[in-house]
Structures are given as structure tokens and as C-alpha cells.
Motif scaffolding. Structure first.
Motif: not given
Length: 381
Positions: A367-372, A376-377, A359-363
Motif C-alpha cells: 500500500s505504501d509502494s508509491s511513497m517508497i 528512492i527518487e 522491499y519493493l521487489k518482495l512486495s
């Protein structure tokens, strides 16, 4: 064969009185602007002010090319009235279109999501042009018996405040059955004259009825502006089908419609998901998937609704739809976010990390990248 000829003959007999009675309306020259001191002139002035507000609204779509495309459809239906028809494409998740007495036409994105082709859009717009040519909206507003009733009628041409007042609108503003039938019949004639297949009109109503019947415990007049101001669906569908049978077949322009609306498909689907009408949305997305099985967007949208409802069977269905979207290809990045959230809840840590990573690679700018990233962490500890 005899039965088919009889049906066509019966339809022609029904249509004949309309052709004689309303040909003058369909072929009428452009309206002249009424005197400002008259009742109708006052209504036009009010609508001009409302149109000025709408023109500045953040809800209006600003894509000039797409606007011109829909404007051209309305112009072909309006004929001589084309210079007076001004189309506004409005971001609103509900199925509706309206046309004010001064020629201001709104087309909502919820309608555009649901029609399968250009001909179906023309059926709805042709109906509204029919009301305009017959001056039905002028008559309805003029006959409002109180200031509150007039204000409610005015709301039919606005964006804000309408949805929460559908029951009141239905009680005050519904056109008469005769006016609705006339607008339907005129719309069929207009779309046929413009080269569209009039048989598509009944399909629009059929599809919308299918959505609303998916949730039988709700009142349709409180769920759709169209049902708040139009006659019962079964009657209307039958009448449209009968009248269309007497007319020549035309084109649907399905591929052209799909190509022109493709840039907005995910946005409109996302708005429908957020509407929170689970049963209706599932019915809509299932129909769209059956019609266009190679569109990953529809599988993603249905998966999102299943995941939001959250029963065990729903989550299993969501996983299947997410995987179907991936198999089709060119899926929304949100497919992988949805899978990651499910896997995280189910403690399938490796699968969750992989899905979130994709998901992060594609987007990467989501807006929710920090949460995602925090998820992962968390999964790595």
C-alpha cells in the motif's frame, strides 16, 4: 523425593473436595433452553441477538478450517455440551476469551498470539467452559443491580466498547474469588480429561504476568480484560501449579499449534505492534524470540517496536533485529522497509536505496509502494 511426594499429596488433598463437589457439573448433560419468560430465558434471548451481530461482524475470522480446528478443541473440553458450544475467532489484539450463557464463545487473536501450544489455549478455554458449566455468568448477570451494571456485564461478551471500560467492568462484573477458583479447577480437570498437560495452565498466567510487569507503572485491570475480571496473578499461578501437580501429564501439541497459526502470525504481530504498549510488546516479542529463535517474524516485530520508540539505543537494537531476521531467512518484506527508513534518516543513502529496492521487489503491491518509490527518487537526486 519425600518433598515431591508431599507436594503431590497436598495437591491431591486440595483437589479431592473439588472432585466430589463438581464432578456432577463436569459430567452434566446438555442444558435445555430455558423458558423465554424466565430470567435466564431472557438472558439467552439477549445473547442470541448479540451472537447474530457477532456472526456478521468484520472482526470475525472467516477461515473455516482454522475455525473448525479451534472448535474441536472447545468440543473436546465441553464433552456432552459440544453441540451447544459455538466458537467465534475474533480479531482483537488483547488477550481474552469469553463464553456467554447461551454457549457463544469468543477467542481473541491476542490470546492466540500469546499461547505457546494447544494445551495452553485449552487451559484458557477450559476455564471459560468451567464458568459455563457452573452457570457463573448467568448468576452474575442476574445479580446486576441496575440497567447500567447489566449493560456493563453484557459488554464482557462483546467486542466493541469493552476495552475502554475495563475499570468499570472490574468493579461490577468480576466473578467471586470462589467462582474463579472453581472455574480454574474445573478447567484443569477438563483439559486433563481431554489429554492435555495441565501444567501448561500456570505457564499461560506466568507469561502474561511477565508482560504486564514489564510496565510496572500501569494498572493491569486497565490493560487486560483478563486482569479486570480475575484474581491476583501470583495466587492464581501458585494454585494452578499445585493442582496440576496432582494430575497426570498430557500432551501440549505445540508443533500442531504452530503449524495451524503460522498463516496468521504476521497479522497478529502487526496488531500487537500497533497496540502501542511498548514495554509489554518488547517483553512478549523477546519471550517469543527466545522460544522460537528461527522465526524471523519475531525479530522483525521487535525491531519495529524499537524503531517506533526511536531512542539512539533503540535504533541500534532495531538494526540488529532486522539483520537477524534477514539472516534467519523468509523474513517479512517490511524488514527491508524498516532498514531503509533508518538508513534514510541516518543519511546512509546507498544502504537506504538498496533496502527500499528489496522491499519493493518482495512486495510490489504494498500500500505504501508509491511513497517508497518517491523516497528512492529522492535518494537518487
Amino acid at each position: 523425593m519425600k518433598r515431591r511426594r508431599f507436594a503431590a499429596g497436598a495437591a491431591a488433598a486440595l483437589l479431592a473436595p473439588l472432585a466430589r463437589a463438581d464432578a456432577s457439573l463436569i459430567e452434566a448433560p446438555r442444558f435445555t433452553r430455558p423458558d423465554l419468560a424466565s430470567d435466564e430465558g431472557g438472558l439467552w434471548a439477549i445473547m442470541d441477538r448479540e451472537e447474530s451481530k457477532l456472526r456478521r461482524s468484520p472482526f470475525v475470522m472467516r477461515d473455516a478450517a482454522f475455525h473448525d480446528y479451534v472448535q474441536d478443541i472447545a468440543c473436546r473440553l465441553g464433552g456432552a455440551h459440544c453441540p451447544d458450544v459455538r466458537v467465534y475467532l475474533v480479531r482483537n489484539r488483547y488477550f481474552n476469551a469469553s463464553m456467554a450463557p447461551n454457549g457463544m464463545m469468543q477467542v481473541w487473536s491476542g490470546l492466540m498470539l500469546r499461547v505457546d501450544n494447544e494445551a495452553q489455549l485449552a487451559a484458557v478455554l477450559g476455564h471459560e467452559v468451567g464458568h459455563y458449566l457452573a452457570r457463573h455468568s448467568v448468576d452474575a448477570l442476574r445479580e446486576a443491580k441496575s440497567r447500567s451494571a447489566f449493560a456493563m456485564g453484557m459488554a464482557m461478551f462483546g467486542v466493541v466498547g469493552l476495552i475502554g471500560q475495563l475499570a468499570a467492568v472490574a468493579g461490577m462484573y468480576s466473578y467471586s474469588r470462589d467462582n474463579e477458583r472453581k472455574a480454574d479447577e474445573m478447567g484443569l480437570q477438563l483439559m486433563s480429561k481431554a489429554g492435555y498437560d495441565p501444567r501448561e495452565a500456570a505457564k499461560v498466567w506466568d507469561n502474561l504476568m511477565g508482560e504486564l510487569k514489564a510496565d510496572p507503572d500501569t494498572d493491569p485491570t486497565k490493560k487486560s480484560p483478563l486482569f479486570a475480571t480475575h484474581p491476583p496473578g501470583d495466587e492464581r499461578r501458585a494454585t494452578l501449579g499445585t493442582l496440576a501437580a496432582a494430575m497426570p501429564a498430557g500432551a501440549t501439541f505445540e508443533q500442531r499449534w504452530l503449524e495451524r497459526t503460522a498463516p496468521y502470525r504476521r497479522e497478529w504481530l502487526d496488531e500487537e505492534i500497533k497496540r502501542g504498549a511498548t514495554k509489554e510488546s518488547l517483553a512478549l516479542f523477546t519471550r517469543l524470540m527466545a522460544r522460537s529463535p528461527q522465526q524471523a517474524d519475531y525479530a522483525w516485530a521487535r525491531a519495529e517496536v524499537y524503531r517506533a520508540r526511536g531512542a539512539v539505543a533503540d535504533i541500534d537494537a532495531a538494526i540488529l533485529d532486522y539483520r537477524s531476521a534477514i539472516a534467519i531467512g523468509a523474513e517479512p518484506a517490511e524488514v527491508h522497509r524498516g532498514l531503509g527508513l533508518i538508513y534514510r534518516d541516518r543519511k546512509q543513502l546507498a544502504e537506504a536505496r538498496a533496502s527500499f529496492g528489496t522491499y519493493l521487489k518482495l512486495s510490489p503491491d504494498a500500500s505504501d509502494s508509491s511513497m517508497i518509490s518517491s523516497y528512492i527518487e529522492e535518494l537518487n537526486t
